[in-house]
Design a protein around this motif. Structure first.
Motif, PDB file in Angstrom:
ATOM      1  N   THR A   1       9.103   2.528   3.086  1.00 59.85           N
ATOM      2  CA  THR A   1       9.863   3.606   2.462  1.00 59.85           C
ATOM      3  C   THR A   1       9.159   4.929   2.722  1.00 59.85           C
ATOM      4  O   THR A   1       7.943   5.038   2.538  1.00 59.85           O
ATOM      5  CB  THR A   1       9.994   3.383   0.948  1.00 59.85           C
ATOM      6  N   LEU A   2       9.930   5.928   3.155  1.00 56.66           N
ATOM      7  CA  LEU A   2       9.399   7.252   3.473  1.00 56.66           C
ATOM      8  C   LEU A   2      10.009   8.307   2.564  1.00 56.66           C
ATOM      9  O   LEU A   2      11.188   8.221   2.210  1.00 56.66           O
ATOM     10  CB  LEU A   2       9.723   7.628   4.920  1.00 56.66           C
ATOM     11  N   ALA A   3       9.214   9.324   2.230  1.00 56.65           N
ATOM     12  CA  ALA A   3       9.717  10.473   1.495  1.00 56.65           C
ATOM     13  C   ALA A   3       8.939  11.700   1.926  1.00 56.65           C
ATOM     14  O   ALA A   3       7.705  11.709   1.849  1.00 56.65           O
ATOM     15  CB  ALA A   3       9.581  10.258  -0.013  1.00 56.65           C
TER      16      ALA A   3
ATOM     17  N   ARG B   1       4.470  17.279   2.196  1.00 58.01           N
ATOM     18  CA  ARG B   1       3.744  16.026   1.988  1.00 58.01           C
ATOM     19  C   ARG B   1       4.691  14.873   2.300  1.00 58.01           C
ATOM     20  O   ARG B   1       5.891  14.962   2.060  1.00 58.01           O
ATOM     21  CB  ARG B   1       3.190  15.908   0.569  1.00 58.01           C
ATOM     22  N   VAL B   2       4.130  13.814   2.875  1.00 60.53           N
ATOM     23  CA  VAL B   2       4.883  12.606   3.203  1.00 60.53           C
ATOM     24  C   VAL B   2       4.247  11.434   2.482  1.00 60.53           C
ATOM     25  O   VAL B   2       3.021  11.253   2.530  1.00 60.53           O
ATOM     26  CB  VAL B   2       4.893  12.323   4.716  1.00 60.53           C
ATOM     27  N   ARG B   3       5.082  10.639   1.842  1.00 64.30           N
ATOM     28  CA  ARG B   3       4.637   9.418   1.176  1.00 64.30           C
ATOM     29  C   ARG B   3       5.197   8.230   1.953  1.00 64.30           C
ATOM     30  O   ARG B   3       6.406   8.158   2.200  1.00 64.30           O
ATOM     31  CB  ARG B   3       5.142   9.393  -0.267  1.00 64.30           C
ATOM     32  N   GLN B   4       4.324   7.331   2.376  1.00 63.04           N
ATOM     33  CA  GLN B   4       4.716   6.122   3.087  1.00 63.04           C
ATOM     34  C   GLN B   4       4.303   4.907   2.260  1.00 63.04           C
ATOM     35  O   GLN B   4       3.119   4.675   2.032  1.00 63.04           O
ATOM     36  CB  GLN B   4       4.059   6.059   4.479  1.00 63.04           C
TER      37      GLN B   4
ATOM     38  N   THR C   1       0.839  -1.194   0.000  1.00 66.39           N
ATOM     39  CA  THR C   1       0.000   0.000   0.000  1.00 66.39           C
ATOM     40  C   THR C   1       0.876   1.246   0.000  1.00 66.39           C
ATOM     41  O   THR C   1       2.040   1.211   0.427  1.00 66.39           O
ATOM     42  CB  THR C   1      -0.965   0.022   1.214  1.00 66.39           C
ATOM     43  N   VAL C   2       0.322   2.332  -0.491  1.00 61.76           N
ATOM     44  CA  VAL C   2       0.981   3.638  -0.483  1.00 61.76           C
ATOM     45  C   VAL C   2       0.026   4.628   0.166  1.00 61.76           C
ATOM     46  O   VAL C   2      -1.138   4.764  -0.240  1.00 61.76           O
ATOM     47  CB  VAL C   2       1.352   4.112  -1.902  1.00 61.76           C
ATOM     48  N   LEU C   3       0.525   5.327   1.198  1.00 58.31           N
ATOM     49  CA  LEU C   3      -0.269   6.296   1.945  1.00 58.31           C
ATOM     50  C   LEU C   3       0.358   7.679   1.832  1.00 58.31           C
ATOM     51  O   LEU C   3       1.572   7.800   1.648  1.00 58.31           O
ATOM     52  CB  LEU C   3      -0.361   5.899   3.418  1.00 58.31           C
ATOM     53  N   LYS C   4      -0.462   8.717   2.004  1.00 63.72           N
ATOM     54  CA  LYS C   4       0.039  10.093   1.928  1.00 63.72           C
ATOM     55  C   LYS C   4      -0.531  10.927   3.061  1.00 63.72           C
ATOM     56  O   LYS C   4      -1.719  10.849   3.380  1.00 63.72           O
ATOM     57  CB  LYS C   4      -0.337  10.738   0.590  1.00 63.72           C
ATOM     58  N   HIS C   5       0.357  11.721   3.670  1.00 58.81           N
ATOM     59  CA  HIS C   5      -0.042  12.724   4.659  1.00 58.81           C
ATOM     60  C   HIS C   5       0.456  14.068   4.157  1.00 58.81           C
ATOM     61  O   HIS C   5       1.623  14.207   3.753  1.00 58.81           O
ATOM     62  CB  HIS C   5       0.574  12.396   6.018  1.00 58.81           C
TER      63      HIS C   5
END
Length: 296
Positions: A140-142, A125-128, A109-113
């Motif tokens: 993986t974090l960005a 923005r953070v992508r997990q 899964t890919v989540l975004k905050h």
């Protein structure tokens, strides 16, 4: 809630509660089900206080901004106090936010905050990305700076691992912060022969454990002979400033891969040892961690 599965592994994720990985389980070759993350039966994730379970993102910085101050020596501003005990901001804002689901398959899964408003200048923005395979879980974090100015950022993940009386921790580091009162750094020091866990000692000591390590080699091994389980944590070069923490007598231990030392958002001695990263508008800081089980 999302459920991921791959071979003998399964994970439970709550996007609405800070994007937390609330549970990670592994069925060994002997048929036994092992919890790879501390996840008490019946525990429900919350955004009211930091969850003492699972694993979750720390962003736009990890651990403490004491007194609600972010000061990297160039830029200084206040952030909201979100620590139930007071004294400043703890672990940033990601753990208190609902995360959007960008994609979801059986084992991935890919989540975004995203934070686009607030009393401070943080806009990001953070992508997990969370993925299971037959041998482990990779996260993986960005984080990308979406403000119109250069700002200091950091990232990390906060796993809570099961710990028994015979649990042993093995990891090496070149140095550590020196703590004064309430985890506030007064300086840093080199560690001889890889530090206190180089020899893989029994972790439980009957008192609180707190370290902010520097120069970690990126691998930690948690072994519990009574359960026949070993958990191997690895992390990218960008997350080599782990915090190791547990209160006295706890049934868990925390090894938190992060990009900077505890207190770096606000404390000069911590900042001098391992600072936040100043990101230009549109610039991204990335990192990854992996949790893998082994039978012993």
């Amino acid at each position: 809630m999302l459920t991921l599965t791959a071979g003998p592994l399964s994970a439970r994720i709550h996007p609405e509660a800070g994007g937390i990985i609330a549970a990670l389980d592994w069925r060994g070759r002997d048929g036994r089900l092992h919890k790879l993350l501390h996840s008490p039966d019946g525990a429900v994730p919350s955004t009211a206080a930091p969850n003492m379970m699972g694993s979750w993102v720390m962003a736009p910085f990890a651990n403490r901004a004491f007194d609600g101050i972010v000061d990297d020596g160039t830029t200084r501003f206040s952030v909201p106090d979100n620590n139930p005990r007071g004294g400043g901001n703890i672990h940033g804002f990601g753990w208190q936010s609902a995360w959007a689901i960008l994609g979801h398959t059986a084992g991935h899964t890919v989540l975004k905050h995203r934070r686009s408003e607030g009393p401070d200048p943080y806009r990001y923005r953070v992508r997990q990305e969370i993925g299971l395979d037959d041998a482990g879980m990779t996260v993986t974090l960005a984080i990308t700076n979406e403000a119109d100015r250069v700002l200091p950022y950091g990232i990390g993940h906060h796993p809570w691992f099961p710990c028994a009386a015979d649990t042993r921790l093995g990891m090496t580091a070149r140095g550590a912060l020196v703590f004064g009162e309430a985890f506030r750094a007064t300086g840093s020091k080199p560690l001889a022969e890889g530090g206190p866990y180089a020899g893989k000692p029994v972790f439980a000591t009957g008192r609180e454990t707190a370290w902010s390590f520097l120069g970690w080699d990126g691998t930690a091994r948690i072994e519990t002979p009574s359960t026949g389980l070993a958990i191997v944590l690895t992390a990218s070069k960008s997350l080599r400033c782990p915090v190791v923490w547990a209160p006295a007598g706890a049934e868990f231990l925390c090894i938190e891969p992060q990009s900077h030392a505890i207190g770096s958002p606000s404390e000069a001695p911590a900042r001098q040892a391992a600072p936040l990263k100043r990101l230009q508008p549109g610039e991204t800081l990335e990192g990854w961690l992996r949790i893998a089980p082994e039978a012993i």
